[in-house]
Enzyme design. Structure first.
Site, PDB file in Angstrom:
ATOM      1  N   HIS A   1       7.582  -6.921  -2.686  1.00 27.21           N
ATOM      2  CA  HIS A   1       7.438  -6.402  -1.470  1.00 27.21           C
ATOM      3  C   HIS A   1       9.003  -6.509  -0.937  1.00 27.21           C
ATOM      4  CE1 HIS A   1       3.923  -4.329  -2.590  1.00 27.21           C
ATOM      5  NE2 HIS A   1       2.894  -6.330  -1.904  1.00 27.21           N
TER       6      HIS A   1
ATOM      7  N   LYS B   1       0.914  -1.273   0.040  1.00 24.99           N
ATOM      8  CA  LYS B   1      -0.017  -0.022   0.302  1.00 24.99           C
ATOM      9  C   LYS B   1       0.706   1.225  -0.241  1.00 24.99           C
ATOM     10  CE  LYS B   1      -3.234  -0.739  -0.442  1.00 24.99           C
ATOM     11  NZ  LYS B   1      -4.092  -0.842  -1.366  1.00 24.99           N
TER      12      LYS B   1
END
Length: 295
Positions: free
Chosen positions: A92, A35
Protein backbone atom coordinates in the site's frame (compact mmCIF):
# COMPACT_ATOMS: atom_id res chain seq x y z
CA UNK A 1 10.54 4.66 -6.91
CA UNK A 2 13.00 7.41 -6.15
CA UNK A 3 16.70 7.53 -5.35
CA UNK A 4 15.83 8.16 -1.71
CA UNK A 5 12.40 6.60 -1.08
CA UNK A 6 10.10 8.31 1.40
CA UNK A 7 9.48 6.26 4.52
CA UNK A 8 5.83 5.61 5.34
CA UNK A 9 4.93 4.13 8.73
CA UNK A 10 1.68 3.25 10.45
CA UNK A 11 0.69 0.96 13.30
CA UNK A 12 0.93 -2.10 11.05
CA UNK A 13 3.06 -1.08 8.02
CA UNK A 14 6.59 0.16 7.44
CA UNK A 15 7.83 0.91 3.94
CA UNK A 16 11.47 0.72 5.15
CA UNK A 17 11.11 -3.03 4.66
CA UNK A 18 11.51 -2.39 0.93
CA UNK A 19 15.01 -1.01 1.42
CA UNK A 20 17.53 -3.64 0.46
CA UNK A 21 14.93 -6.00 -0.99
CA UNK A 22 16.67 -8.02 -3.74
CA UNK A 23 14.54 -7.49 -6.82
CA UNK A 24 14.62 -9.87 -9.75
CA UNK A 25 14.09 -8.88 -13.39
CA UNK A 26 10.38 -9.08 -14.15
CA UNK A 27 9.15 -8.64 -10.57
CA UNK A 28 5.71 -7.02 -10.35
CA UNK A 29 4.95 -4.58 -7.51
CA UNK A 30 1.22 -3.97 -6.96
CA UNK A 31 0.84 -0.56 -5.32
CA UNK A 32 -2.66 0.51 -4.28
CA UNK A 33 -4.60 2.34 -1.64
CA UNK A 34 -6.69 0.21 0.69
CA UNK A 35 -9.96 -1.13 -0.78
CA UNK A 36 -9.01 -0.03 -4.28
CA UNK A 37 -8.70 -3.43 -5.94
CA UNK A 38 -5.51 -4.75 -4.36
CA UNK A 39 -6.61 -8.37 -3.95
CA UNK A 40 -8.31 -8.27 -7.35
CA UNK A 41 -5.06 -7.21 -9.02
CA UNK A 42 -3.09 -9.82 -7.07
CA UNK A 43 -5.48 -12.47 -8.37
CA UNK A 44 -5.21 -11.17 -11.93
CA UNK A 45 -1.41 -11.29 -11.74
CA UNK A 46 -1.51 -14.77 -10.20
CA UNK A 47 -3.66 -16.02 -13.08
CA UNK A 48 -1.53 -14.37 -15.76
CA UNK A 49 1.73 -15.64 -14.25
CA UNK A 50 0.72 -19.13 -13.14
CA UNK A 51 -1.70 -19.83 -16.02
CA UNK A 52 -4.18 -21.82 -13.94
CA UNK A 53 -7.42 -20.96 -12.10
CA UNK A 54 -6.45 -23.49 -9.41
CA UNK A 55 -3.82 -21.60 -7.47
CA UNK A 56 -1.18 -23.81 -5.83
CA UNK A 57 -1.34 -21.91 -2.51
CA UNK A 58 -3.39 -19.19 -0.79
CA UNK A 59 -3.08 -15.88 -2.60
CA UNK A 60 -1.39 -14.11 0.32
CA UNK A 61 1.39 -16.74 0.23
CA UNK A 62 1.86 -16.38 -3.51
CA UNK A 63 1.76 -12.58 -3.31
CA UNK A 64 3.03 -11.43 0.11
CA UNK A 65 2.33 -8.00 1.56
CA UNK A 66 5.99 -7.08 2.01
CA UNK A 67 5.68 -4.08 4.33
CA UNK A 68 2.98 -5.47 6.65
CA UNK A 69 4.36 -5.76 10.18
CA UNK A 70 2.14 -8.71 11.07
CA UNK A 71 4.67 -11.08 9.49
CA UNK A 72 8.42 -10.82 10.26
CA UNK A 73 10.46 -9.34 7.45
CA UNK A 74 12.89 -12.24 7.28
CA UNK A 75 10.02 -14.68 6.77
CA UNK A 76 8.55 -12.62 3.92
CA UNK A 77 11.96 -12.24 2.28
CA UNK A 78 12.62 -15.99 2.59
CA UNK A 79 9.27 -16.91 1.05
CA UNK A 80 9.85 -14.58 -1.89
CA UNK A 81 13.41 -15.86 -2.34
CA UNK A 82 12.07 -19.42 -2.55
CA UNK A 83 9.58 -18.61 -5.30
CA UNK A 84 10.57 -19.82 -8.75
CA UNK A 85 7.69 -18.25 -10.66
CA UNK A 86 7.63 -14.61 -11.63
CA UNK A 87 6.92 -12.71 -8.41
CA UNK A 88 4.03 -10.28 -7.79
CA UNK A 89 4.21 -8.43 -4.49
CA UNK A 90 1.61 -6.36 -2.65
CA UNK A 91 2.13 -2.97 -1.05
CA UNK A 92 0.00 0.00 0.00
CA UNK A 93 3.09 2.22 -0.22
CA UNK A 94 3.03 4.94 -2.91
CA UNK A 95 5.66 4.61 -5.61
CA UNK A 96 7.78 7.35 -4.09
CA UNK A 97 8.31 5.04 -1.10
CA UNK A 98 9.41 1.98 -3.12
CA UNK A 99 12.90 1.63 -4.62
CA UNK A 100 12.84 2.14 -8.37
CA UNK A 101 14.29 -0.54 -10.64
CA UNK A 102 13.94 -0.43 -14.43
CA UNK A 103 13.76 -4.25 -14.49
CA UNK A 104 10.64 -4.21 -12.30
CA UNK A 105 7.02 -3.50 -13.27
CA UNK A 106 4.89 -1.30 -11.01
CA UNK A 107 1.10 -1.64 -11.24
CA UNK A 108 -1.05 1.01 -9.57
CA UNK A 109 -4.81 0.46 -9.28
CA UNK A 110 -6.97 3.55 -8.86
CA UNK A 111 -10.57 3.66 -7.66
CA UNK A 112 -12.97 6.57 -7.29
CA UNK A 113 -12.00 7.92 -3.84
CA UNK A 114 -15.60 8.11 -2.60
CA UNK A 115 -16.23 4.46 -3.46
CA UNK A 116 -12.94 3.51 -1.79
CA UNK A 117 -13.93 5.41 1.36
CA UNK A 118 -17.28 3.60 1.58
CA UNK A 119 -15.59 0.20 1.28
CA UNK A 120 -12.98 1.25 3.82
CA UNK A 121 -15.72 2.19 6.29
CA UNK A 122 -17.36 -1.22 5.99
CA UNK A 123 -13.99 -2.98 6.17
CA UNK A 124 -13.30 -1.28 9.50
CA UNK A 125 -16.13 -3.23 11.11
CA UNK A 126 -14.63 -6.50 9.87
CA UNK A 127 -11.20 -6.10 11.50
CA UNK A 128 -10.27 -7.84 14.74
CA UNK A 129 -8.29 -4.92 16.14
CA UNK A 130 -7.21 -6.75 19.29
CA UNK A 131 -5.70 -9.52 17.16
CA UNK A 132 -3.99 -6.96 14.93
CA UNK A 133 -2.48 -5.19 17.95
CA UNK A 134 -1.24 -8.52 19.31
CA UNK A 135 0.45 -9.43 16.03
CA UNK A 136 2.16 -6.06 15.57
CA UNK A 137 3.43 -5.95 19.15
CA UNK A 138 1.63 -2.86 20.29
CA UNK A 139 1.88 -2.60 24.06
CA UNK A 140 -1.35 -0.64 24.52
CA UNK A 141 -4.45 -2.62 23.55
CA UNK A 142 -6.91 -0.86 21.26
CA UNK A 143 -9.95 0.82 22.76
CA UNK A 144 -13.16 -1.20 22.52
CA UNK A 145 -15.15 -0.53 19.41
CA UNK A 146 -17.93 1.95 20.13
CA UNK A 147 -21.14 2.48 18.18
CA UNK A 148 -20.28 2.97 14.52
CA UNK A 149 -21.46 6.12 12.83
CA UNK A 150 -23.61 5.77 9.70
CA UNK A 151 -21.66 5.47 6.48
CA UNK A 152 -23.09 8.77 5.18
CA UNK A 153 -21.75 10.66 8.18
CA UNK A 154 -18.41 8.88 8.03
CA UNK A 155 -18.07 9.79 4.36
CA UNK A 156 -18.69 13.49 5.04
CA UNK A 157 -16.11 13.49 7.84
CA UNK A 158 -13.63 11.75 5.52
CA UNK A 159 -14.13 14.42 2.84
CA UNK A 160 -13.63 17.27 5.31
CA UNK A 161 -10.65 15.82 7.22
CA UNK A 162 -7.29 17.40 6.42
CA UNK A 163 -4.51 15.25 7.94
CA UNK A 164 -0.89 15.00 6.83
CA UNK A 165 -1.23 12.84 3.69
CA UNK A 166 2.07 11.07 4.30
CA UNK A 167 0.89 10.04 7.78
CA UNK A 168 -2.68 9.04 6.90
CA UNK A 169 -2.52 7.57 3.43
CA UNK A 170 -6.13 6.37 3.44
CA UNK A 171 -7.37 9.93 3.99
CA UNK A 172 -8.56 11.93 0.97
CA UNK A 173 -5.26 13.89 0.84
CA UNK A 174 -3.38 10.59 1.18
CA UNK A 175 -5.30 8.92 -1.64
CA UNK A 176 -4.62 11.83 -3.96
CA UNK A 177 -0.94 11.89 -2.90
CA UNK A 178 -0.61 8.24 -3.93
CA UNK A 179 -2.43 8.67 -7.25
CA UNK A 180 -0.84 12.02 -8.14
CA UNK A 181 2.62 10.50 -7.78
CA UNK A 182 1.71 7.47 -9.91
CA UNK A 183 0.05 9.70 -12.54
CA UNK A 184 3.25 11.72 -12.88
CA UNK A 185 5.13 8.49 -13.66
CA UNK A 186 2.65 6.99 -16.13
CA UNK A 187 4.94 7.79 -19.08
CA UNK A 188 7.52 5.30 -17.78
CA UNK A 189 7.45 1.98 -19.65
CA UNK A 190 7.39 -0.05 -16.42
CA UNK A 191 4.63 1.91 -14.63
CA UNK A 192 1.07 0.78 -15.38
CA UNK A 193 -2.10 2.50 -14.14
CA UNK A 194 -5.32 0.50 -14.01
CA UNK A 195 -8.76 1.91 -13.18
CA UNK A 196 -11.06 -0.18 -10.97
CA UNK A 197 -14.07 0.80 -13.10
CA UNK A 198 -12.34 -0.51 -16.23
CA UNK A 199 -11.85 -3.88 -14.52
CA UNK A 200 -15.57 -3.94 -13.74
CA UNK A 201 -16.60 -2.90 -17.25
CA UNK A 202 -14.24 -5.05 -19.32
CA UNK A 203 -12.30 -7.56 -17.24
CA UNK A 204 -11.20 -9.62 -20.24
CA UNK A 205 -9.94 -6.60 -22.16
CA UNK A 206 -8.12 -5.20 -19.14
CA UNK A 207 -6.45 -8.54 -18.42
CA UNK A 208 -5.28 -8.77 -22.03
CA UNK A 209 -3.97 -5.20 -21.91
CA UNK A 210 -2.09 -5.84 -18.68
CA UNK A 211 -0.67 -9.12 -19.97
CA UNK A 212 0.75 -7.28 -22.98
CA UNK A 213 2.30 -4.59 -20.78
CA UNK A 214 3.86 -7.23 -18.51
CA UNK A 215 5.13 -9.35 -21.41
CA UNK A 216 2.85 -12.27 -20.50
CA UNK A 217 0.59 -14.46 -22.58
CA UNK A 218 -3.01 -13.22 -22.92
CA UNK A 219 -5.56 -14.96 -20.69
CA UNK A 220 -8.01 -17.58 -21.88
CA UNK A 221 -11.69 -17.54 -20.88
CA UNK A 222 -11.01 -19.83 -17.90
CA UNK A 223 -8.55 -17.37 -16.40
CA UNK A 224 -10.85 -14.40 -16.93
CA UNK A 225 -13.72 -16.31 -15.30
CA UNK A 226 -11.53 -17.07 -12.28
CA UNK A 227 -10.91 -13.34 -11.79
CA UNK A 228 -14.59 -12.36 -11.60
CA UNK A 229 -15.86 -10.99 -8.32
CA UNK A 230 -18.34 -13.84 -7.85
CA UNK A 231 -15.69 -16.53 -8.29
CA UNK A 232 -13.26 -14.77 -5.98
CA UNK A 233 -15.86 -14.35 -3.26
CA UNK A 234 -16.74 -18.04 -3.51
CA UNK A 235 -13.09 -18.81 -2.73
CA UNK A 236 -12.63 -16.26 0.05
CA UNK A 237 -10.98 -18.88 2.26
CA UNK A 238 -7.96 -18.96 -0.09
CA UNK A 239 -8.06 -15.46 -1.54
CA UNK A 240 -8.80 -13.09 1.36
CA UNK A 241 -5.62 -11.48 2.77
CA UNK A 242 -5.97 -13.08 6.19
CA UNK A 243 -3.15 -15.50 6.94
CA UNK A 244 -2.96 -14.17 10.51
CA UNK A 245 -6.67 -14.16 11.37
CA UNK A 246 -7.34 -10.42 11.52
CA UNK A 247 -10.63 -10.57 9.61
CA UNK A 248 -13.80 -11.43 11.47
CA UNK A 249 -15.41 -12.75 8.28
CA UNK A 250 -13.39 -13.56 5.16
CA UNK A 251 -16.48 -13.59 2.95
CA UNK A 252 -17.32 -10.05 4.08
CA UNK A 253 -13.93 -8.90 2.76
CA UNK A 254 -15.33 -9.33 -0.76
CA UNK A 255 -18.19 -6.92 -0.23
CA UNK A 256 -20.06 -6.03 -3.40
CA UNK A 257 -18.97 -2.42 -3.82
CA UNK A 258 -20.62 -0.67 -6.76
CA UNK A 259 -19.03 2.14 -8.70
CA UNK A 260 -20.80 5.39 -7.91
CA UNK A 261 -22.02 4.27 -4.49
CA UNK A 262 -20.04 6.95 -2.66
CA UNK A 263 -21.24 9.89 -4.74
CA UNK A 264 -24.84 8.66 -4.46
CA UNK A 265 -24.68 8.99 -0.67
CA UNK A 266 -23.92 12.72 -0.82
CA UNK A 267 -26.17 15.70 -1.25
CA UNK A 268 -25.34 18.26 -3.92
CA UNK A 269 -23.57 20.61 -1.52
CA UNK A 270 -21.29 17.94 -0.09
CA UNK A 271 -20.58 16.51 -3.52
CA UNK A 272 -19.52 19.97 -4.69
CA UNK A 273 -17.31 20.32 -1.60
CA UNK A 274 -15.63 17.00 -2.44
CA UNK A 275 -14.87 18.15 -5.99
CA UNK A 276 -13.52 21.44 -4.72
CA UNK A 277 -11.20 19.61 -2.33
CA UNK A 278 -9.79 17.17 -4.91
CA UNK A 279 -9.31 19.99 -7.42
CA UNK A 280 -6.78 21.43 -4.97
CA UNK A 281 -5.08 18.05 -4.53
CA UNK A 282 -4.63 16.73 -8.07
CA UNK A 283 -4.30 17.94 -11.68
CA UNK A 284 -7.40 18.16 -13.90
CA UNK A 285 -6.32 15.37 -16.28
CA UNK A 286 -5.92 12.90 -13.40
CA UNK A 287 -9.32 13.88 -11.99
CA UNK A 288 -10.99 13.49 -15.39
CA UNK A 289 -9.54 9.97 -15.67
CA UNK A 290 -10.41 9.10 -12.07
CA UNK A 291 -13.99 10.45 -12.14
CA UNK A 292 -15.00 9.29 -15.62
CA UNK A 293 -18.12 7.51 -14.31
CA UNK A 294 -19.54 10.91 -13.35
CA UNK A 295 -19.09 12.36 -16.81
Amino acid sequence: MSDAPIRYRSADEDSARWLGFPFRPGDIVISTRSKSGTTWMQMICALLVLRTPELPAPLIELSPWLDWLVEPQERVYARLAAQRHRRFIKTHTPLDGVPGDPRVHYVVVARHPLDMAVSLHHQGANLDRARLAELTGRSVPPAPDGPRQPVERALVRWIDADPDPSAELDSLPGVMWHLRDAWARRHLPNVHLVHYDDLQADLSGQMRRLAERLDLEPPGPDLVAAATFARMRARADRLAPDSAGVLKDRNAFFRSGRSGQGSALLDDETRARYHSRVAALAPPDLLAWLHRAEA
